[in-house]
Every structure is written in C-alpha cells, then in structure tokens.
Design a protein around this motif. Structure first.
Motif, PDB file in Angstrom:
ATOM      1  N   GLN A   3       0.847  -1.190   0.000  1.00 50.72           N
ATOM      2  CA  GLN A   3       0.000   0.000   0.000  1.00 50.72           C
ATOM      3  C   GLN A   3       0.888   1.247   0.000  1.00 50.72           C
ATOM      4  O   GLN A   3       1.906   1.297   0.664  1.00 50.72           O
ATOM      5  CB  GLN A   3      -0.868   0.012   1.278  1.00 50.72           C
ATOM      6  N   GLN A   4       0.440   2.236  -0.750  1.00 52.43           N
ATOM      7  CA  GLN A   4       1.206   3.479  -0.782  1.00 52.43           C
ATOM      8  C   GLN A   4       0.940   4.280   0.488  1.00 52.43           C
ATOM      9  O   GLN A   4      -0.195   4.379   0.947  1.00 52.43           O
ATOM     10  CB  GLN A   4       0.777   4.292  -2.007  1.00 52.43           C
ATOM     11  N   VAL A   6       0.737   7.737   2.647  1.00 51.69           N
ATOM     12  CA  VAL A   6       0.471   9.160   2.402  1.00 51.69           C
ATOM     13  C   VAL A   6       0.634   9.940   3.697  1.00 51.69           C
ATOM     14  O   VAL A   6       0.600   9.374   4.790  1.00 51.69           O
ATOM     15  CB  VAL A   6      -0.969   9.391   1.852  1.00 51.69           C
ATOM     16  N   THR A   7       0.805  11.242   3.567  1.00 57.29           N
ATOM     17  CA  THR A   7       0.901  12.121   4.752  1.00 57.29           C
ATOM     18  C   THR A   7      -0.107  13.251   4.592  1.00 57.29           C
ATOM     19  O   THR A   7      -0.220  13.843   3.519  1.00 57.29           O
ATOM     20  CB  THR A   7       2.318  12.720   4.880  1.00 57.29           C
ATOM     21  N   ILE A   8      -0.856  13.495   5.667  1.00 54.97           N
ATOM     22  CA  ILE A   8      -1.823  14.605   5.666  1.00 54.97           C
ATOM     23  C   ILE A   8      -1.465  15.516   6.831  1.00 54.97           C
ATOM     24  O   ILE A   8      -1.099  15.045   7.918  1.00 54.97           O
ATOM     25  CB  ILE A   8      -3.275  14.081   5.813  1.00 54.97           C
ATOM     26  N   THR A  38      -1.629   4.507  12.178  1.00 51.35           N
ATOM     27  CA  THR A  38      -1.010   5.697  11.593  1.00 51.35           C
ATOM     28  C   THR A  38       0.092   6.203  12.520  1.00 51.35           C
ATOM     29  O   THR A  38       0.060   5.953  13.726  1.00 51.35           O
ATOM     30  CB  THR A  38      -2.049   6.837  11.431  1.00 51.35           C
ATOM     31  N   ARG A  50       0.692  10.095   9.102  1.00 50.91           N
ATOM     32  CA  ARG A  50       1.268   9.301   8.006  1.00 50.91           C
ATOM     33  C   ARG A  50       0.833   7.841   8.113  1.00 50.91           C
ATOM     34  O   ARG A  50       0.788   7.273   9.211  1.00 50.91           O
ATOM     35  CB  ARG A  50       2.796   9.396   8.053  1.00 50.91           C
ATOM     36  N   GLU A  52      -1.198   4.308   5.683  1.00 52.40           N
ATOM     37  CA  GLU A  52      -1.933   3.853   4.500  1.00 52.40           C
ATOM     38  C   GLU A  52      -3.157   4.767   4.312  1.00 52.40           C
ATOM     39  O   GLU A  52      -3.767   5.205   5.279  1.00 52.40           O
ATOM     40  CB  GLU A  52      -2.348   2.389   4.747  1.00 52.40           C
ATOM     41  N   HIS A  53      -3.481   5.055   3.054  1.00 51.64           N
ATOM     42  CA  HIS A  53      -4.451   6.101   2.715  1.00 51.64           C
ATOM     43  C   HIS A  53      -5.741   6.062   3.541  1.00 51.64           C
ATOM     44  O   HIS A  53      -6.158   7.058   4.127  1.00 51.64           O
ATOM     45  CB  HIS A  53      -4.785   6.020   1.213  1.00 51.64           C
ATOM     46  N   ARG A  54      -6.376   4.895   3.614  1.00 51.18           N
ATOM     47  CA  ARG A  54      -7.660   4.779   4.321  1.00 51.18           C
ATOM     48  C   ARG A  54      -7.528   5.073   5.812  1.00 51.18           C
ATOM     49  O   ARG A  54      -8.363   5.760   6.406  1.00 51.18           O
ATOM     50  CB  ARG A  54      -8.208   3.351   4.115  1.00 51.18           C
ATOM     51  N   VAL A  56      -5.247   6.893   7.229  1.00 51.72           N
ATOM     52  CA  VAL A  56      -4.954   8.326   7.389  1.00 51.72           C
ATOM     53  C   VAL A  56      -6.254   9.135   7.302  1.00 51.72           C
ATOM     54  O   VAL A  56      -6.478  10.070   8.070  1.00 51.72           O
ATOM     55  CB  VAL A  56      -3.919   8.798   6.335  1.00 51.72           C
ATOM     56  N   GLU A  57      -7.132   8.741   6.395  1.00 47.97           N
ATOM     57  CA  GLU A  57      -8.419   9.460   6.263  1.00 47.97           C
ATOM     58  C   GLU A  57      -9.280   9.309   7.515  1.00 47.97           C
ATOM     59  O   GLU A  57      -9.949  10.251   7.938  1.00 47.97           O
ATOM     60  CB  GLU A  57      -9.181   8.938   5.036  1.00 47.97           C
TER      61      GLU A  57
END
Length: 323
Positions: A3-4, A6-8, A38, A50, A52-54, A56-57
């Motif tokens: 999985q890519q 991501v950072t928000i 996260t 930071r 995995e995308h889901r 992080v959301e």
C-alpha cells in the motif's frame, strides 16, 4: 502489492489546542495510535498523520471532529476519545458533532447535561415521541439517569404534573420485612440510584421540597396497584426484576397525559429461580405495537469509566461461551 503511504497535515490555531487534543501525558494520542494504524507527529502547531491512505483518512476525520469540539469549548475525556475512535473506524466520527450540540438539561450547579452516545440520542428522541418507552441494556448506559432528567424537564415545562419513580423490591437474598425502620427507610436502599439522579439535576434541597409537595413520588412497584396515573411521568427502573404479572399491572396504570419509561438490564435478573422476567416477556409481547418504543443499548453506549465497558464485554464473552 504494498500500500502506498500518504501524509496529511492538520493546522492548529495554537499550542493549547494540541494539548487538549492529545490529552494529559499524551494519553489520547496513545489511544488513537493504538487503534488506528497511523504515525502521528505534532510539530509546533501542525499535526502530521502518516500511513496507508484509508487509515490516514480515518485519523483525519477523527482529529477534525475532536478539534471542532475543543474549539466549541468542550473538554474531552478518555471515554469521548474512545467512542470517537470507534466511530472513526467506520468514518462516522462526524456523528459526534450532533450529539454535543444540544443540551437536554442543566444540573443544579449549572453544568450542561448532554447525550454522549448515538444510542443515548436515540433514547432521548424516542422518549420525547412515544408514550411508553423501554430502555434495555447494560449498566452504565445512562438509561435511568436520562429518563429522570427528561422527567424533571417535563415537570418544569408543565407537560406533566408529577413524577413517579418506582422499582420492584427484589434484591440479592433480602426480604423487605426484616429490614429495620418505617416504610420510607425500608424502601430507600433500593431507590438510592433514583435519588442520586434527582439530586444531580435538582439539588438535594429542591428534591426534598418536591417530594414533600408530592410533585415527585418514589415508591416500590407494589404501591402502584389499583391506581390510574394521569398527567404523570412514570419511570420503572430495574424492570428485569418484575414478574410478568407485575409488568402488566404497571403498564395498565397508564393514564391520560402520561409518559412511561421502563428501564432494565436483562443480564442482571435477581428473581427467584424459575420465575420469568416481566421485561423479557413484555419485549416479546409488545414489540409489534407502534406507539411503544424499544431502545436497545450496546456496550458502546456505556458512559462510565472505559474499564466498565471492558468488564461488560468480558462478562458477555464468558456468558456466550457457556451457552
């Protein structure tokens, strides 16, 4: 396939927001990191999430909701954060904002009383809509407390003329007859939790006056026989300890302009062996009547210490494995 990551980033208005959000000794942050996969870092006034995308959301929604509560002057507790995390796992954390918007009453010390879970909100709404409501579920979900709060509000608004609080006099192996004292003294130990809720909302002085004037009556269930209760808000607490006959007797006391709330926990029945619970039977018999509301509380509605929730879950698991 990996999985890519991501950072928000989420901006804070000041450092004290970070302190309120992460809790004393970062206790809330630890809970969030344990439950959502996260990595969370606070630098000056920016939170960096930071993972995995889901995930992080989920964390982003959680932080945004908690921040909005903090900015509205709400002081978070460990219980609130755990509940928010549970909701965030299904992307439902935003439902919390509705809960904390309105207050249903104010304690006599001026502290707002709010619903703390979606189950509690449904319960309060159902009581306002229906004349008879059953609140069923584990200890610590606020079933009795919220019913008493709504009863006092109804009395203050003038939509009812009095409040009647009652419980069946069944308890672990004692008999009323052998307790010392007059009726009031004999009955008080059972009814203590009802007094506690009254004291919290009205204060001991106002409660004593209301009891003296007959605006509030606290009595064992046996004293309801033969009466029709008009313009009253009637609460039957610990209803799992009623027999089917007592439950039918109670429900048929409903008079004009009255409301009834029946609360109980079917896992804590103290009736003698072989006796059926009136609460379990009423649920089966009355489920089809539209004007009667049934609200089932879950472990996630427990608003006591988070450890209480874990204890209830552990006991439930043990009971399931035995059955």
């Amino acid at each position: 396939m990996s999985q890519q990551l991501v950072t928000i980033k989420i901006s804070l208005q000041n450092a004290s927001e970070g302190l309120a959000l992460f809790g004393p000794q970062d206790i809330f942050l630890k809970l969030i990191e344990e439950n959502l996969e996260t990595g969370i870092v606070l630098r000056e006034s920016e939170i960096s999430i930071r993972g995995e995308h889901r995930e992080v959301e989920k964390a982003q929604q959680l932080f945004e909701v908690l921040l909005e509560l903090i900015r509205n002057g709400y002081i978070l507790t460990e219980r609130d954060v755990l509940y928010a995390i549970d909701l965030a796992k299904d992307f439902r954390a935003d439902q919390l904002l509705d809960l904390y918007k309105g207050e249903i009453a104010v304690t006599f010390r001026g502290k707002p009383i709010r619903v703390k879970t979606i189950g509690q909100k449904h319960y309060v709404t159902t009581i306002k809509k229906r004349n008879i409501v059953f609140g069923i579920g584990p200890a610590g979900t606020g079933k009795t407390y919220l019913a008493v709060v709504l009863a006092i509000s109804a009395l203050k608004e003038g939509s009812v003329k009095r409040i009647i609080l009652t419980r069946p006099a069944v308890e672990a192996g004692e008999s009323l007859g052998f307790l010392p004292g007059d009726l009031q003294e004999k009955v008080d130990p059972y009814l203590r939790p009802l007094y506690d809720a009254l004291y919290d909302v009205m204060g001991p002085e106002q409660t004593a006056k209301a009891l003296e004037r007959g605006l509030i009556e606290i009595a064992p269930l046996a004293y309801m026989r033969g009466r029709t209760l008009d313009d009253s808000f009637i609460i039957l607490d610990e209803a799992q300890n009623t027999t089917p006959e007592q439950m039918k007797m109670f429900l048929t006391r409903l008079g004009f302009g009255s409301k009834m709330v029946i609360t109980g926990d079917v896992t804590q029945i103290d009736l003698p062996k072989g006796k059926k619970s009136g609460l379990i039977e009423a649920k089966k018999i009355l489920q089809g009547i539209e004007e009667i509301g049934f609200v089932q509380f879950a472990e996630s509605d427990v608003v006591r210490h988070s450890l209480v929730q874990k204890i209830i879950v552990a006991y439930d698991r043990a009971a399931d494995s035995q059955s």
